[in-house]
Design a protein around this motif. Structure first.
Motif, mmCIF file in Angstrom:
data_model
loop_
_atom_site.group_PDB
_atom_site.id
_atom_site.type_symbol
_atom_site.label_atom_id
_atom_site.label_comp_id
_atom_site.label_asym_id
_atom_site.label_seq_id
_atom_site.Cartn_x
_atom_site.Cartn_y
_atom_site.Cartn_z
ATOM 1 N N VAL A 76 3.406 -101.301 -85.312
ATOM 2 C CA VAL A 76 4.841 -101.016 -85.426
ATOM 3 C C VAL A 76 5.472 -101.328 -84.075
ATOM 4 O O VAL A 76 5.028 -100.818 -83.050
ATOM 5 C CB VAL A 76 5.080 -99.534 -85.806
ATOM 6 C CG1 VAL A 76 6.569 -99.222 -85.837
ATOM 7 C CG2 VAL A 76 4.406 -99.205 -87.114
ATOM 8 N N LYS A 77 6.539 -102.164 -84.090
ATOM 9 C CA LYS A 77 7.221 -102.452 -82.844
ATOM 10 C C LYS A 77 8.068 -101.256 -82.432
ATOM 11 O O LYS A 77 8.756 -100.667 -83.255
ATOM 12 C CB LYS A 77 8.131 -103.684 -83.006
ATOM 13 C CG LYS A 77 7.419 -104.984 -82.912
ATOM 14 C CD LYS A 77 8.413 -106.118 -82.780
ATOM 15 C CE LYS A 77 7.672 -107.394 -82.478
ATOM 16 N NZ LYS A 77 8.583 -108.484 -82.158
ATOM 17 N N ASN A 79 10.595 -99.876 -79.137
ATOM 18 C CA ASN A 79 11.296 -100.135 -77.881
ATOM 19 C C ASN A 79 11.051 -98.937 -76.978
ATOM 20 O O ASN A 79 11.349 -97.796 -77.342
ATOM 21 C CB ASN A 79 12.791 -100.335 -78.136
ATOM 22 C CG ASN A 79 13.540 -100.711 -76.885
ATOM 23 O OD1 ASN A 79 13.092 -100.453 -75.766
ATOM 24 N ND2 ASN A 79 14.690 -101.315 -77.073
ATOM 25 N N LEU A 80 10.472 -99.174 -75.801
ATOM 26 C CA LEU A 80 10.164 -98.061 -74.908
ATOM 27 C C LEU A 80 11.395 -97.257 -74.518
ATOM 28 O O LEU A 80 11.300 -96.068 -74.235
ATOM 29 C CB LEU A 80 9.454 -98.580 -73.661
ATOM 30 C CG LEU A 80 8.049 -99.127 -73.879
ATOM 31 C CD1 LEU A 80 7.474 -99.666 -72.569
ATOM 32 C CD2 LEU A 80 7.114 -98.074 -74.446
ATOM 33 N N ASN A 81 12.546 -97.885 -74.511
ATOM 34 C CA ASN A 81 13.776 -97.162 -74.178
ATOM 35 C C ASN A 81 14.159 -96.158 -75.264
ATOM 36 O O ASN A 81 14.932 -95.239 -75.000
ATOM 37 C CB ASN A 81 14.925 -98.142 -73.953
ATOM 38 C CG ASN A 81 14.707 -99.004 -72.715
ATOM 39 O OD1 ASN A 81 14.125 -98.544 -71.742
ATOM 40 N ND2 ASN A 81 15.139 -100.240 -72.772
ATOM 41 N N ASP A 82 13.642 -96.334 -76.474
ATOM 42 C CA ASP A 82 13.943 -95.423 -77.577
ATOM 43 C C ASP A 82 13.058 -94.183 -77.571
ATOM 44 O O ASP A 82 13.301 -93.252 -78.319
ATOM 45 C CB ASP A 82 13.801 -96.133 -78.918
ATOM 46 C CG ASP A 82 14.833 -97.234 -79.103
ATOM 47 O OD1 ASP A 82 15.887 -97.173 -78.427
ATOM 48 O OD2 ASP A 82 14.583 -98.140 -79.918
ATOM 49 N N LEU A 83 12.024 -94.200 -76.758
ATOM 50 C CA LEU A 83 11.084 -93.058 -76.754
ATOM 51 C C LEU A 83 11.599 -91.907 -75.934
ATOM 52 O O LEU A 83 12.315 -91.942 -75.054
ATOM 53 C CB LEU A 83 9.716 -93.498 -76.207
ATOM 54 C CG LEU A 83 9.004 -94.502 -77.068
ATOM 55 C CD1 LEU A 83 7.696 -94.908 -76.382
ATOM 56 C CD2 LEU A 83 8.686 -93.958 -78.449
#
Length: 83
Positions: A76-77, A79-83
């Motif tokens: 699953v892709k 985005n590290l900024n969404d974590l």
């Protein structure tokens, strides 16, 4: 023959005599504690130990992720900024 994984060494006797001075003289470097001229333990700074534990945890998580992919899991892709 045991390989010593530190540039600094001290005997168990030296460690018992003045552990604070030993740590201060190491200036953040690991110290191999020797018993009968063989490494018995390593004294590492707290920051180094924490970094080692974090690296080991990351390695374990990587192994879990790789195993799941081998078992047919779908990546699953994220985005590290969404974590």
């Amino acid at each position: 023959m045991n390989f010593i994984h530190a540039d600094l060494t001290a005997s168990v006797t030296e460690l018992k005599k003045n552990p604070s001075a030993l740590i201060a003289n190491a200036a953040g470097s690991p110290i191999a504690i020797l018993n009968n001229n063989s490494p018995a333990a390593y004294l590492v700074p707290a920051e180094t130990y924490a970094a080692m534990i974090e690296a080991l945890e990351d390695l374990e998580l990587t192994k879990v992720a790789e195993q799941r992919l081998e078992d047919g899991g779908v990546p699953v892709k994220v985005n590290l900024n969404d974590l």
